[in-house]
Design an enzyme around this catalytic site. Structure first.
Site, PDB file in Angstrom:
ATOM      1  N   HIS A 180       0.825  -1.227   0.000  1.00 13.93           N
ATOM      2  CA  HIS A 180       0.000   0.000   0.000  1.00 13.93           C
ATOM      3  C   HIS A 180       0.859   1.276   0.000  1.00 13.93           C
ATOM      4  CE1 HIS A 180      -0.660   0.221   4.706  1.00 13.93           C
ATOM      5  NE2 HIS A 180       0.587   0.009   4.419  1.00 13.93           N
ATOM      6  N   GLU A 181       0.224   2.397  -0.303  1.00 18.48           N
ATOM      7  CA  GLU A 181       0.917   3.694  -0.420  1.00 18.48           C
ATOM      8  C   GLU A 181       2.071   3.660  -1.427  1.00 18.48           C
ATOM      9  OE1 GLU A 181       0.680   6.804   0.540  1.00 18.48           O
ATOM     10  OE2 GLU A 181      -1.229   6.473   1.526  1.00 18.48           O
TER      11      GLU A 181
END
Lengths: 616, 616
Positions: free
Chosen positions: B463-464
Site C-alpha cells: 500500500h501507499e
C-alpha cells in the site's frame, strides 16, 4: 512451461530416469509405466486436491469432544490417493507395491504438493511403514506396515515433546515393561508408555479406522532413571486402537488421548496435535499407560529413525519447492492478463521519466520489475525442484547401485540433504512473497491463492529440523564426516559440470563464477574450523548454509542449462531460453550474494555471540 | 531496551528534539510537555490497543446488509484515541490543536502501531484534514477538517480504481457539474461523481457519525471526454452523509454505496472496501450521482495530494518498523525464558560436535543462531525507527526552518521518503519472520502473536505505492531531480557522519566501509543512466533501491552509534553496547549485501527484460 513439461525435462532429459529400468529392481518399468504413474497423480491432484485447497484452509480441523472433524473434501482426496496405490509405490511387488523408483515417486508427489500441500499426509504413513519394513519383526510388518501401505490405517511419527522441542536428548516419555511376560507378546516386547508428544501431524482423525503411532521414549534403568542424551531412546509402535495379530481391531481403545489441536498460520489441511500417552483416560486391561510394542533393539531408536530422515527432508524440500511453483504459475497467469500502467518511454528534459498516458495500458508482464520477480521465482522454484529430483535419484542409486556408487550416493546425500531441506524452505517462501507482490493489493486478499501459499510455506523452515539445526548439521557434522570426503565428492561433481559448461560460450562465464564460488566455500569451511573451536565455527552456521545452498543451486542451474543447450543449442524451444535465462538470472542476481554470507563465516564474526544479554 | 527508552534516546539524545521548542511555533513546548504526550499515548496503547490486537484479527469487519460491524474493542480504542487529542496534535492552537512537532507525533504514534497496527486508522483522518487545511476553502476547513480533527467524523483517501490500481493516470471516475448553479454551493463547487474506488481503507464503518471521502476524479472536457494522464485529475470532498454549512447532518445519505469488503491476509482491524460512487442506490435530491465539492483548482488534484504523500509514507514506514519491533520484543522475551538444548562444547575425535546431555538445558538466547536472529531484528527495527524519526524531524524543519534549511529538508525528504517507505516494509517483515523462527513450532501457531505481526506487515510493501513504484520514483526521479542536488545533499550528510565516526577507533572501520558504499552507490547511479535509456536504467530499480536503502541504514546506525559512544564512551549503560553491537551487526552482515544488488544496476543487466514471454 507447465509443471509436467518441466518434470519431463528434468526426469528424462536431465536425470536420464528412463535408464533406471535397466536396474534389476525396476526392470519391469519403462518410460511408459513411469508416465502412467505421473498421469494418474496429475489427474487426482487436479480433480481432488486443487479444488479442496482453500476449503481445507478455511474449514480447519476441529474436535467435537469425541472425534476430529475434517472437511469431506479431505476424505475424498485421501480416498483417491489411497486407491492410486502411491502409499506403497516404492515397495516390493510381493507386498502389493509397484517397485517404483523413488525418483518417480518424488516427481509424482510433487503434483499433490502443488495442488494442496497440507492434504498430502501420505508421506508420514509411508515413512512410518517403510521404517517398520526395515526394523520391524515379521509380525509387525504384517500387522502394521501392510495395513498402512493399503491405506486402511494411517501412521504418525511422535518425536517432539513440549519441554524439549528439537532437543531429542531431552525426551521424557517413559516406557516400562508391561508385566512379567512383556517379552512374549507376538506384536513385540510390550511396554506401557507415559508422556506428552507435541506437534504430532495427523495425530488424530477419522480418515482411517486406526492410527499407528511410532513413538520415541526412554526405558528407565534399574534405578528408575532415564538415561540422559539420545542414546537412551527406543522406538515403539503405539496403535490408537488395540489390534490382534490378524490385524483386526479388538474393540478396545489404547491409552492415547488428544490433548489439543494446534491452530496454525497455515498448512491447515493437516491436523496437528498434542497427544497424551498413558494419562489413564482410556485404560487398557483396566490399567493406565499406553501399550507400545518395541521396534528394534532398546536404545537404538534414533538409529532406526535416521534411516528415514533423508527421504522425509527431501519431502519437505519438495513441498516447499512446489508451493513456490504454485505461486509462480498463479502470478505468471496474472501478469499475462492484468493490464496496468505503461512502458517507460523516454527521459524528460529534467532527467525525469515520461510515459504516454494516451496509449492503452500494457499487461504487467511487460514491466521490467514484474519480469524480474517472475524470473526470480522460476529460478528459485524450478532450481529447487531439480535439486530435489537429483537427491531422489541419489536415493535410488544408494538402494540399487553397486557398492561404490551406493556409498558415494549415501555420502553425497548426507551433505546435500541439509540444503535440499533448507534452501527451498527459505527461497521458495521468498518466491511466494514475490507472487503476492505481483498481484498487488489483490495478492493480499483471500480471493487469490497466493497469500495461502505464502502462509503454508512458512512452516517448512521449522518442521523436520529448523533452519538452525540444518545449518549446524551441515557445518558441524556433514562437511567434516569421513575426513571431508562428502564435501570432496560434491566438489568433484560440481567440477565435472564446470568443465563441461566451460566449453559452451554462453555458459563459460557462469562456469568461471561457479569455480570461484566453490573455492570460496571450501576456504570458508576451513577458516570456520581453523581454531578448532565449535563455538566459533558454528556461530555463523546459517550464513554458511545460505552460501553453500546458493552455490549448490548455481551448480544445479549450470548443469540443467548445459543439458538444455546440448539438446537444443539453437533454442528452437522457448523452454531452452527459459532454462538458460533462469540460469543467467541465478548467476547474475543470486550467486554474488554469497560474498556477504561468507565474510562473517571466514572471520568467525563474534558480534552476535559476544553481545551481553542486557544489551539486546 | 524498552521502546520508551529507545525513543527517549533517539528523540532527545540523538535528534535533539527538545531544541525544537526554541522555534516559535513550538515555543510553549518543552521536554516535559513532549514526555506527557508520550506517556499518554503509551498508556492508551497499552490499555486499549494491545489487548484488542488478536480480537480485531479474528473478528473481521463484516457487513450485515446495512452496517459494517467492527468489534466493540475497536470502538473503545478509537474513542480513547480521539479523546487524547492526537488527531489534531500538530494543528494550530486556534483550531484546538497542540502545535506539537511532527517528530513527536510520529514518535507517539509508534506506540499504537506496535500495540495494534490495524486499529490505528487515525492517520487517514488526520491526513485528509491536513490536506483540507492547506487546499480547502474556509468553509471546507470549518465544516469538514475541524469535524475530522475533533474525531466526530472520519476521513478516507479514495485514489485507486479496480481497473487502474497504482496507475493513477487511468482514473476513470467522472465528475460533472451539478446544475447551472454548481459554482455557488457554499461548501465548494458542486459536482456529481460516478465511478468505483478500490482498496479504500475505513471506507465504511460506524465508528463516527459521518465519513469524509476525499476522491480523485476527472472532469470531462467539452466533448465529454476524460483527459488522459494525471493532469486531468481533480480532488473532491464526498461525504457519506450530506451536511449543511453548520456541519450538521441533513439526514440524507449521499450516493456512495459499499460494494464489498476485502478479506485480507492481515491488517484486519481496518475495514478495506470497494465503494461505488453515484450508482443511484442513494439518490440525492432524487438524482443519481454522488455529490462532491471541488477542493483546489480543477486538474490540480494530484498536486494537492502530493502535499501529504511524504507524511503518509513515513507513517507506513513507521508502522512496518513497529510491527517488526513488536516481533523483536516478543521473541526476545521468549528467547530469555524458553529452555531448550545445550551449548556446543567441543569437537569429538571425528571432528563432530559433542554436547553434554546430562547438564540442564539452557535458555535459547544462549544459542549463537538465536542471538544472530535477535540482533538482526534489533538492527532492522531500531534502525528503521531511527530513520523514520529522522525523516519526521526533516518535516518539522521543512515547516519551521529558515528558507535554506527548509529547502534542504524538503529535498532530502524527496530522496529519503522512498527508503523510509520501502526499507522497513521489506526488512522489518524479514524481522517478523525471524521472530517466528525463534519461537519454533509455537511461532507457527495462533497462540503466539508473531504470526499475526508477519501477516500484518506483508501489507506494507504494497500500500501507499508498491516497492516497484518506490524504486522507480527513487532511481527515475528523486536522484535526478534538480540536477542531482538531493543526492548530493544526502551524500554531504553521510560524509559528515563518516568524518566524525572516523575519529572513534571502534567505528573507524565502519566509517571506511560506509565511504566505499556511498561511492559505489554514486557510481552505480551514473552507470544506470549512462546510456540515457530509462528502460535500461530502471530495469533493476528495485535492486538499486535495496542497495541505496542498506547504505542509508548503515549511515543511520553509524550516526546513532557515534552519538551513543560520544555520550557514554565507557559503555556503562548496556544500551550503548546494544547500539554499537547493532551497528557492528549491520556493517558486518548487512552492508556487504549491496555488492550483489549493485552489480546488476551497474551492468544494466537485461536478463529479465530480454527473456521472451513464452520462455517463462
Amino acid at each position: 512451461m507447465s509443471l509436467r513439461s518441466t518434470l519431463d525435462f528434468l526426469l528424462y532429459d536431465w536425470l536420464d530416469a528412463a535408464s533406471l529400468s535397466q536396474r534389476e529392481r525396476f526392470s519391469d518399468h519403462s518410460r511408459e509405466t513411469f508416465d502412467a504413474v505421473l498421469d494418474t497423480c496429475e489427474r487426482i491432484a487436479r480433480e481432488k486436491y486443487a479444488p479442496a485447497n482453500r476449503i481445507v484452509d478455511t474449514q480447519e480441523p476441529h474436535f467435537d469432544g469425541e472425534k476430529v472433524i475434517l472437511p469431506q473434501a479431505t476424505h475424498d482426496a485421501h480416498k483417491a490417493f489411497v486407491e492410486s496405490g502411491m502409499l506403497s509405490a516404492a515397495q516390493d511387488y510381493d507386498i502389493g507395491g509397484m517397485q517404483l523408483p523413488y525418483t518417480l515417486q518424488a516427481a509424482a508427489n510433487s503434483f499433490f504438493a502443488m495442488a494442496s500441500v497440507s492434504i498430502g499426509s501420505g508421506m508420514l504413513t509411508s515413512g512410518n511403514a517403510n521404517l517398520l519394513m526395515v526394523h520391524g519383526t515379521g509380525t509387525q510388518k504384517e500387522v502394521f506396515a501392510k495395513n498402512e501401505f493399503s491405506g486402511r490405517w494411517a501412521g504418525t511419527m511422535c518425536l517432539s515433546e513440549p519441554q524439549a522441542g528439537s532437543s531429542l536428548s531431552d525426551v521424557a516419555t517413559r516406557a516400562v515393561p508391561d508385566g512379567a511376560d512383556y517379552q512374549d507378546d507376538p506384536l513385540g516386547p510390550r511396554y506401557r508408555l507415559t508422556g506428552n508428544k507435541m506437534w504430532i501431524s495427523s495425530g488424530d482423525h477419522e480418515l482411517t479406522e486406526n492410527i499407528v503411532h511410532i513413538v520415541l521414549a526412554k526405558i528407565p534403568d534399574a534405578n528408575g532413571k532415564l538415561v540422559p542424551g539420545t542414546r537412551g531412546i527406543s522406538l515403539f509402535i503405539v496403535p490408537k486402537r488395540m489390534v490382534n495379530t490378524e490385524g483386526e481391531l479388538t474393540g478396545e481403545r489404547n491409552d492415547v488421548a488428544l490433548a489439543g489441536l494446534n491452530h496454525k498460520l497455515g498448512w491447515r489441511g493437516t491436523t496437528n496435535t498434542l497427544l497424551n500417552f498413558g494419562e489413564g483416560k482410556y485404560p487398557v486391561d483396566g490399567k493406565a499407560g499406553a501399550v507400545g510394542y518395541l521396534v528394534g533393539a532398546p536404545g537404538k531408536g534414533l538409529h532406526c529413525m535416521f534411516h528415514m530422515m533423508n527421504e522425509a527432508r527431501i519431502g519437505v524440500g519438495t513441498a516447499a519447492a512446489m508451493l513456490g511453483m504454485a505461486g509462480y504459475y498463479a502470478s505468471l497467469d496474472y501478469a499475462k492478463s492484468r493490464p496496468q500502467g505503461r512502458a517507460v518511454q523516454k527521459a524528460d528534459a529534467g532527467g525525469g521519466v515520461v510515459k504516454d498516458s494516451a496509449s492503452p495500458q500494457v499487461r504487467i508482464i511487460e514491466h521490467a520489475d514484474v519480469r524480474r520477480m517472475l524470473l526470480a521465482q522460476k529460478a528459485y522454484c524450478e532450481g529447487a525442484l531439480a535439486l530435489e529430483l537429483y537427491c531422489a535419484r541419489l536415493v535410488d542409486v544408494q538402494k540399487t547401485g553397486n557398492a561404490e556408487e551406493a556409498d558415494d550416493a549415501r555420502l553425497l546425500l548426507e551433505v546435500l540433504t541439509p540444503i535440499a531441506k533448507s534452501w527451498p524452505s527459505e527461497w521458495c517462501l521468498e518466491a511466494n512473497s514475490l507472487a503476492i507482490q505481483i498481484h498487488g493489493g489483490y495478492g493480499y486478499t483471500r480471493d487469490f491463492p497466493v497469500e495461502q501459499y505464502w502462509r503454508d510455506n512458512r512452516l517448512n523452515m521449522i518442521h523436520e529440523g529448523t533452519h538452525g539445526i540444518q545449518a549446524a548439521d551441515l557445518l558441524g557434522r556433514k562437511v567434516l564426516m569421513e575426513n571431508g570426503r562428502g564435501l570432496k565428492l560434491l566438489a568433484g561433481r560440481i567440477t565435472d559440470t564446470i568443465t563441461r559448461a566451460a566449453q559452451v560460450p554462453e555458459l563459460a562465464p557462469h562456469a568461471r563464477a561457479l569455480g570461484e564460488a566453490l573455492q570460496r566455500v571450501g576456504s570458508a569451511t576451513q577458516a570456520a574450523w581453523s581454531t578448532g573451536d565449535p563455538q566459533a565455527a558454528l556461530a555463523n552456521a546459517v550464513p554458511y548454509m545460505q552460501a553453500f545452498g546458493h552455490t549448490v543451486l548455481a551448480w544445479i542451474w549450470l548443469d540443467v542449462a548445459a543439458r538444455a543447450l546440448a539438446l537444443d543449442g539453437a533454442k528452437s524451444n522457448p523452454s531452452t531460453a527459459g532454462r538458460t535465462g533462469a540460469a543467467a538470472y541465478f548467476f547474475h542476481y543470486e550467486l554474488p550474494k554469497i560474498g556477504a554470507w561468507l565474510n562473517v563465516v571466514e572471520s568467525r564474526d563474534a558480534t552476535c555471540t559476544e553481545l551481553s544479554e542486557e544489551a539486546f
